[in-house]
Design an enzyme around this catalytic site. Structure first.
Site, mmCIF file in Angstrom:
data_model
loop_
_atom_site.group_PDB
_atom_site.id
_atom_site.type_symbol
_atom_site.label_atom_id
_atom_site.label_comp_id
_atom_site.label_asym_id
_atom_site.label_seq_id
_atom_site.Cartn_x
_atom_site.Cartn_y
_atom_site.Cartn_z
ATOM 1 C CE LYS A 88 13.518 1.201 2.305
ATOM 2 N NZ LYS A 88 12.783 -0.009 2.669
ATOM 3 C CG ASP A 93 7.537 -0.445 4.664
ATOM 4 O OD1 ASP A 93 7.856 0.458 3.875
ATOM 5 O OD2 ASP A 93 8.242 -1.442 4.879
ATOM 6 C CD GLN A 153 14.009 -4.006 2.093
ATOM 7 O OE1 GLN A 153 13.878 -2.902 2.609
ATOM 8 N NE2 GLN A 153 13.585 -4.263 0.878
#
Length: 293
Positions: free
Chosen positions: A52, A119, A96
């Site tokens: 990412k 997200d 995460q």
């Protein structure tokens, strides 16, 4: 049969975003800034977060990696979340998963500012998605919708069967495929582990989206000719003949099912690469929303 190439499509999207970022720079505007929070040393998570960060650099975003020790307390992590929420330079961030067992994931995700939740997991954004309002869509479902749109897969009036009801893929996909517009306007059946006679649904489906996590579960005799297959499954299967000691398998028996499909995503190289691309797209949207305000 046509392959829905997520690897190529994700690269196309990154190039489009990079061109837009260059224009922002030329106009003297602030470029998007994405942060990634990782707790502990989970190998798969480190690899994913690393990709990412590299993608951000590739397209001209600012990026920050917030690496925290596995011993961090829940209260300390919540303090860090508050700090990120209040950081005006930051457009969006992700936490995460998985988190260490002593930390309540739901409590952490709820603490994220919905306006920075790129997200797309926060209930506020999930609700806005269901109401067809502007919001951050969950990255994997967003990537699937983008693939369907770019390959001009007809979804209006089609029967879509979703296998799996997770909050990350299955449930949002059932909402997105039934929304007005293209892709969308589909009649959706959401199936799961308690669904009886699953084959009755899959054999009549025009589009199947499977996020089950069971390698090669969907066989050729479970689908009809011309079906569109979106395989979200990704499972490591031991294979002594492979140099890595394993191979990656999807939920679909690709060799058999592809012979009956009009469109199909491969694993790997299908839905997976799209997830990061759409995270970047959400971050760009977050910057635009913040600049409008």
């Amino acid at each position: 049969m046509q392959i829905l190439d997520g690897k190529k499509t994700s690269e196309d999207i990154k190039k489009e975003i990079a061109a837009e970022v260059q224009q922002m720079k030329a106009n003297g505007e602030k470029v998007p800034h994405l942060a990634a929070v990782i707790v502990g040393n989970n190998g798969a998570s480190l690899t994913y977060v690393g990709s990412k960060v590299r993608s951000c650099e590739q397209i001209g975003f600012d990026s920050t990696l917030v690496a925290l020790p596995e011993t961090i307390t829940e209260a300390e992590l919540l303090d860090k979340i508050k700090e990120l929420n209040e950081n005006e330079d930051l457009d969006g961030y992700i936490v995460q998963l998985p988190l260490p067992k002593h930390i309540d994931e739901e409590k952490i995700l709820l603490a994220i500012d919905p306006q920075k939740d790129v997200d797309g997991f926060h209930p506020t954004n999930f609700g806005r998605m269901a109401l067809e309002m502007e919001t951050f869509l969950p990255a994997t479902p967003f990537g699937i919708m983008e693939l369907l749109e770019r390959y001009k897969v007809e979804t209006s009036g089609k029967h879509t069967v979703v296998i799996g009801r997770s909050h990350i893929v299955g449930r949002p996909m059932s909402i997105l495929m039934s929304r007005k517009g293209n892709p969308g306007d589909s009649t959706v059946t959401l199936t799961h582990s308690r669904t009886k006679n699953l084959e009755e649904y899959t054999k009549n489906a025009d589009i199947i989206i499977t996020a089950l996590g069971v390698p090669e579960f969907l066989k050729a005799d479970m689908v009809k000719d011309g079906v569109v297959i979106i395989d979200v499954g990704i499972t490591r299967v031991e294979d002594a003949t492979n140099s890595k000691g394993y191979v990656i398998k999807g939920d679909v028996d690709f060799d058999g099912v592809s012979k009956k499909s009009s469109f199909i995503t491969p694993v790997p190289g299908g839905v997976g690469p799209m997830t990061i691309a759409m995270l970047l797209k959400n971050t760009l949207l977050a910057r635009k929303i913040r600049s409008r305000k």
